[in-house]
Design an enzyme around this catalytic site. Structure first.
Site, PDB file in Angstrom:
ATOM      1  N   GLU A 216       0.871  -1.175   0.000  1.00 60.88           N
ATOM      2  CA  GLU A 216       0.000   0.000   0.000  1.00 60.88           C
ATOM      3  C   GLU A 216       0.908   1.225   0.000  1.00 60.88           C
ATOM      4  O   GLU A 216       1.452   1.597   1.033  1.00 60.88           O
ATOM      5  CB  GLU A 216      -0.922  -0.022   1.223  1.00 60.88           C
ATOM      6  CG  GLU A 216      -1.866  -1.202   1.266  1.00 60.88           C
ATOM      7  CD  GLU A 216      -2.828  -1.243   0.095  1.00 60.88           C
ATOM      8  OE1 GLU A 216      -2.996  -0.209  -0.597  1.00 60.88           O
ATOM      9  OE2 GLU A 216      -3.424  -2.301  -0.148  1.00 60.88           O
ATOM     10  N   CYS A 250      -1.781   9.265   2.787  1.00 62.65           N
ATOM     11  CA  CYS A 250      -1.370   8.689   1.503  1.00 62.65           C
ATOM     12  C   CYS A 250      -2.335   8.991   0.372  1.00 62.65           C
ATOM     13  O   CYS A 250      -1.949   9.015  -0.790  1.00 62.65           O
ATOM     14  CB  CYS A 250      -1.174   7.176   1.634  1.00 62.65           C
ATOM     15  SG  CYS A 250      -2.651   6.281   2.159  1.00 62.65           S
TER      16      CYS A 250
END
Length: 468
Positions: A216, A250
């Site tokens: 991720e 993110c």
């Protein structure tokens, strides 16, 4: 501070966890009980975790910590416990007609021991969310929290030691040397959240063992603002996603592609938003977080200094405090594409505005760059929206909002290419940490017994029919 884990101890810890998992594969009842006890213990420590994260950052919004690192984990546990029995049940189906009366099924089997490397920006959420999925799937877990949030890492270790036996979940503390040794362990699955650059190193470390990985990562998540979309509404939703955790997210909007003529109005609306929600001095607002450490603060200031030297216009929307690493919300106008803040993931409260001639031009701009973790499109024209969705590739999308897709239990979360590989969250996490094992059950009489050499008569007729 707790003593870091010695890299030489990691193999022994992994062997202990693997032996225990193989000896006693967690049942449905055990998994449900593990998750129940984790929820109760974590909820009781919610304020302690918020305080630890604030101490690690220098200052982090208590409310944002409770929302993004506590509420999300509690919700994930609740959703998982409600659906776990159905996920474990697997799928049954008839075999293909040629193989009748055989039957088939898919069984979901735990992989064994899952390694999790968590980052510093959401140090609780991004440690416990994958851990919940791994436990639900019947695995044992080794967790490596970030060394950049040491107080939170210690609290995580104490929490997990209180909830789980030592041979079911182990927490590993330490810096880059420990992390490198951790990534090289022969896990049954390795889960990493962090930057694209470190993700490449993690994947390379896992490759000799052929350890499957879920990465991720991040990237530059763009916003497309259509010409006729209300600017005030767009600013409200873009700013909410961008300045959460001071941009250290993110999937935070990384830059905005909008009509050139709309840039002054967008900047003015953004200044109003900051004044209304944070005030003119964000350093005085406890709901505006600090940058996590001096290195990250220096990196972000370097972006702004380089952009200013190259002729870009820097618009500070409030005042900050360098001594407390409080970087104010900042717009950057007229930034060249070769500048570092236009090449790197910003990961802070800096938002470049890029003028484009059309939505199609914005699509071309995005497609000329690495595929992002998230994409945001603001538009009431369904035809244009459909074109954006069809012509761009991103890890996930929110239309007419930002970051909200990550909060949907029914949606997978994950990147694509440079922004990551694999998915998790709820059912997708269960699948990520399970082996979908296909099984065929042959009947007492097998239709395939007709297909034996010598291939004459019925066998030859069937073969001709199948290859017609």
């Amino acid at each position: 501070m707790d003593t870091p884990t010695a890299p030489t101890d990691l193999n022994a810890t992994l062997a202990r966890l693997r032996a225990a998992q193989q000896h006693n594969v967690p049942t449905y009842a055990q998994r449900m009980d593990d998750l129940k006890r984790l929820r109760a213990a974590f909820k009781a420590r919610a304020e302690d975790f918020a305080a630890a994260m604030s101490a690690d950052f220098g200052r982090r919004s208590r409310h944002e910590s409770l929302l993004s690192d506590v509420f999300t984990v509690l919700g994930e546990i609740d959703y998982t416990r409600r659906h776990l029995r159905g996920w474990m049940r697997g799928k049954r189906a008839l075999a293909d007609w040629l193989f009748w009366p055989a039957r088939t099924e898919v069984r979901y089997q735990p992989l064994g021991v899952v390694g999790i490397i968590a980052p510093w920006n959401y140090p609780v959420n991004l440690a416990l969310m994958p851990l919940v999925a791994a436990i639900a799937a019947g695995n044992h877990v080794m967790l490596k929290p970030s060394e950049h949030t040491p107080r939170t890492a210690e609290l995580l270790r104490k929490l997990l030691e209180d909830v789980f036996p030592a041979d079911r979940v182990a927490t590993v503390l330490g810096g880059p040397e420990v992390a490198a040794a951790f990534a090289a362990l022969p896990f049954d699955h390795l889960f990493f959240t962090g930057s694209t650059a470190v993700g490449r190193k993690v994947m390379a470390a896992a490759a000799p063992n052929l350890t499957p990985v879920t990465l991720e990562l991040g990237g530059k998540s763009p916003v497309i603002l259509a010409p006729d979309y209300p600017i005030a509404t767009a600013v409200d939703r873009i700013a909410a996603g961008k300045f959460l955790n001071a941009g250290q997210t993110c999937i935070a909007p990384d830059y905005v592609l909008l009509p050139k003529a709309s840039i002054p109005a967008f900047a003015e609306e953004m200044k109003k938003y900051i004044s209304q929600h944070y005030g003119n001095d964000v350093a005085a607002n406890p709901d505006y977080s600090s940058i996590v450490n001096a290195g990250q603060y220096s990196r972000l200031k370097g972006y702004l200094d380089q952009a200013h030297a190259a002729g870009a216009k820097i618009v500070e929307l409030a005042s900050g405090d360098a001594g407390k690493r409080v970087l104010p919300p900042t717009l950057v106008l007229d930034a060249r594409d070769d500048l570092a803040l236009m090449q790197d993931e910003i990961f802070g409260p800096i938002l470049p505005l890029v003028g484009v001639d059309s939505v199609d031009a914005a699509i071309d701009y995005i497609n000329a760059r690495p595929r992002p973790l998230a994409l945001y499109h603001f538009d009431h024209d369904r035809t244009r929206t459909r074109r954006v969705l069809e012509r761009t590739v991103a890890g996930g999308v929110s239309v007419n909002d930002t970051v909200m897709h990550i909060a949907q239990h029914g949606l997978p979360f994950g990147g694509v290419g440079p922004s990551g590989m694999g998915h998790y969250h709820a059912g997708e996490g269960f699948l990520a940490f399970s082996k979908a094992k296909p099984v065929l059950y042959q009947a007492r009489i097998s239709g395939m017994s007709l297909m034996r050499p010598p291939y004459r008569g019925v066998a030859e007729f069937i073969l001709k029919f199948l290859t017609r």
